[in-house]
Motif scaffolding. Structure first.
Motif, PDB file in Angstrom:
ATOM      1  N   ARG A   1       0.854  -1.194   0.000  1.00  0.00           N
ATOM      2  CA  ARG A   1       0.000   0.000   0.000  1.00  0.00           C
ATOM      3  C   ARG A   1       0.887   1.240   0.000  1.00  0.00           C
ATOM      4  N   VAL A   2       0.799   2.031  -1.061  1.00  0.00           N
ATOM      5  CA  VAL A   2       1.589   3.252  -1.164  1.00  0.00           C
ATOM      6  C   VAL A   2       1.034   4.300  -0.203  1.00  0.00           C
ATOM      7  N   ILE A   3       1.925   4.917   0.559  1.00  0.00           N
ATOM      8  CA  ILE A   3       1.523   5.945   1.525  1.00  0.00           C
ATOM      9  C   ILE A   3       1.360   7.275   0.791  1.00  0.00           C
ATOM     10  N   THR A   4       0.149   7.669   0.548  1.00  0.00           N
ATOM     11  CA  THR A   4      -0.113   8.976  -0.059  1.00  0.00           C
ATOM     12  C   THR A   4      -0.312  10.038   1.011  1.00  0.00           C
ATOM     13  N   GLN A   5      -0.886   9.625   2.132  1.00  0.00           N
ATOM     14  CA  GLN A   5      -1.063  10.505   3.272  1.00  0.00           C
ATOM     15  C   GLN A   5      -0.790   9.686   4.535  1.00  0.00           C
ATOM     16  N   PRO A   6       0.301   9.988   5.272  1.00  0.00           N
ATOM     17  CA  PRO A   6       0.627   9.200   6.466  1.00  0.00           C
ATOM     18  C   PRO A   6      -0.546   9.109   7.431  1.00  0.00           C
TER      19      PRO A   6
ATOM     20  N   LEU B   1       8.500   7.249   8.512  1.00  0.00           N
ATOM     21  CA  LEU B   1       8.990   6.455   7.396  1.00  0.00           C
ATOM     22  C   LEU B   1       9.143   7.317   6.140  1.00  0.00           C
ATOM     23  N   VAL B   2       8.108   8.089   5.820  1.00  0.00           N
ATOM     24  CA  VAL B   2       8.160   8.950   4.636  1.00  0.00           C
ATOM     25  C   VAL B   2       9.259   9.999   4.773  1.00  0.00           C
ATOM     26  N   ASN B   3       9.352  10.627   5.942  1.00  0.00           N
ATOM     27  CA  ASN B   3      10.373  11.661   6.149  1.00  0.00           C
ATOM     28  C   ASN B   3      11.781  11.085   6.073  1.00  0.00           C
TER      29      ASN B   3
ATOM     30  N   GLU C   1       8.229   6.450  -4.304  1.00  0.00           N
ATOM     31  CA  GLU C   1       6.991   6.078  -3.639  1.00  0.00           C
ATOM     32  C   GLU C   1       7.360   5.248  -2.412  1.00  0.00           C
ATOM     33  N   VAL C   2       6.664   5.458  -1.323  1.00  0.00           N
ATOM     34  CA  VAL C   2       6.919   4.705  -0.092  1.00  0.00           C
ATOM     35  C   VAL C   2       5.684   3.852   0.185  1.00  0.00           C
ATOM     36  N   ALA C   3       5.916   2.571   0.433  1.00  0.00           N
ATOM     37  CA  ALA C   3       4.795   1.654   0.622  1.00  0.00           C
ATOM     38  C   ALA C   3       5.042   0.742   1.806  1.00  0.00           C
ATOM     39  N   VAL C   4       3.963   0.217   2.345  1.00  0.00           N
ATOM     40  CA  VAL C   4       4.018  -0.755   3.443  1.00  0.00           C
ATOM     41  C   VAL C   4       3.203  -1.965   3.029  1.00  0.00           C
ATOM     42  N   TYR C   5       3.689  -3.150   3.369  1.00  0.00           N
ATOM     43  CA  TYR C   5       2.931  -4.368   3.079  1.00  0.00           C
ATOM     44  C   TYR C   5       2.974  -5.290   4.291  1.00  0.00           C
ATOM     45  N   ASP C   6       1.970  -6.122   4.441  1.00  0.00           N
ATOM     46  CA  ASP C   6       1.896  -7.064   5.552  1.00  0.00           C
ATOM     47  C   ASP C   6       2.824  -8.239   5.293  1.00  0.00           C
TER      48      ASP C   6
ATOM     49  N   VAL D   1      18.274  -0.059   6.789  1.00  0.00           N
ATOM     50  CA  VAL D   1      17.645  -0.854   5.726  1.00  0.00           C
ATOM     51  C   VAL D   1      17.149   0.059   4.617  1.00  0.00           C
ATOM     52  N   LEU D   2      16.522   1.166   4.979  1.00  0.00           N
ATOM     53  CA  LEU D   2      16.064   2.122   3.977  1.00  0.00           C
ATOM     54  C   LEU D   2      17.238   2.710   3.192  1.00  0.00           C
ATOM     55  N   GLY D   3      18.344   2.956   3.878  1.00  0.00           N
ATOM     56  CA  GLY D   3      19.545   3.434   3.181  1.00  0.00           C
ATOM     57  C   GLY D   3      20.058   2.424   2.180  1.00  0.00           C
ATOM     58  N   HIS D   4      19.971   1.153   2.536  1.00  0.00           N
ATOM     59  CA  HIS D   4      20.344   0.067   1.624  1.00  0.00           C
ATOM     60  C   HIS D   4      19.472   0.106   0.372  1.00  0.00           C
TER      61      HIS D   4
END
Length: 293
Positions: free
Chosen positions: A69-74, A82-84, A99-104, A139-142
């Motif tokens: 799920r792409v984060i359009t509005q935190p 996460l977005v920042n 694009e920043v997304a989260v998944y289960d 991890v995000l830097g990776h």
């Protein structure tokens, strides 16, 4: 060989479909060793088409296969952080905001996309809940380093080149087998026959497996480089070391089999190591320790 990935699977499927269609239309059988230039052009077109389509479809297929799920509005403080954090890392790396997304799923993360300035970075709920902020940032830097390094484009070019050799050599072998069968049958038939088509199909699969080893080697190499990139973005190797060590404790990659090469962790043993998209976590930690030294 459980590390077979979406990119390779899509690429191989496109190449095989193109091969079958072009052979049915007579195009594939019209080029051969008697016209090497035409055969080479044909091989390049077929070889790069699969890898380019795989690259262009990578974001869409990644979202679909993981349910990201792409984060359009935190929606909460975690998503805002996460977005920042991704924005800050992207600025440091000199790329556009992905694009920043989260998944289960179990702890993992991945980055993909055809272009540096419109990529996708996704993290699992398991990673967000199982790591502290410093480890998640590593991890995000990776993943941002993968994007900044242009790893998906480079992977596409390498896959296109090896595809070209697979298509080219498969047809050379196919024509050779067909000529041997033609002589043995003392036939006056003109043009390639069933021996050619079967040989090409089998050779594309066999040579494709060898090509997958080459692509997997590059995939493992790029993981070391992305780890080092994370260390540069955070000005320390320790956060990435801690994140990799934590991943080893969690014992879970959380990605569908088709997406595992895009994730943060992986590895293999024995023959499976030749097809592994990631080096063992221990080797990656050791490489970071040497870099620190």
């Amino acid at each position: 060989m459980k590390r077979i990935i979406l990119f390779l699977a899509t690429n191989l499927a496109v190449v095989l479909v193109l091969t079958i269609v072009l052979n049915l239309l007579g195009v594939g059988r019209a080029v051969g060793p008697n016209n090497m230039t035409a055969l080479l052009v044909f091989s390049v077109v077929v070889g790069f088409t699969g890898s380019i389509i795989s690259l262009l479809m990578s974001k869409l297929m990644a979202k679909w296969s993981t349910g990201a799920r792409v984060i359009t509005q935190p929606a909460n403080s975690t998503e805002l952080w996460l977005v920042n954090t991704v924005q800050s890392l992207a600025n440091r790396a000199g790329i556009g905001m992905p694009e920043v997304a989260v998944y289960d799923g179990e702890p993992n993360a991945f980055a993909t996309g055809a272009f540096k300035n419109s990529a996708l970075v996704a993290v699992s709920t398991g990673l967000l809940s199982g790591m502290n902020h410093e480890e998640i940032e590593a991890v995000l830097g990776h993943e941002i380093s993968h994007v900044a390094n242009g790893d998906m484009v480079t992977l596409t070019l390498i896959q296109g080149v090896v595809n070209t050799f697979v298509v080219f050599l498969s047809r050379v072998v196919g024509f050779f087998v067909d000529q041997v069968l033609l002589r043995n049958n003392d036939s006056e038939r003109r043009g390639p026959g069933i021996g050619y088509m079967i040989s090409v199909f089998v050779c594309e699969i066999v040579f494709g497996i060898v090509a997958s080893m080459i692509v997997a080697w590059f995939s493992r190499w790029r993981e070391f480089r992305a780890d080092a990139g994370s260390a540069r973005l955070l000005n320390s190797t320790l956060p990435m070391q801690h994140a990799l060590a934590r991943l080893g404790q969690m014992q879970g990659d959380g990605l569908p089999q088709s997406m595992q090469a895009f994730g943060i962790s992986g590895g293999g043993s024995g023959w499976g190591a030749l097809f592994a998209s990631h080096p063992p976590l221990e080797e990656r930690i050791a490489a970071l320790q040497q870099l620190r030294g």
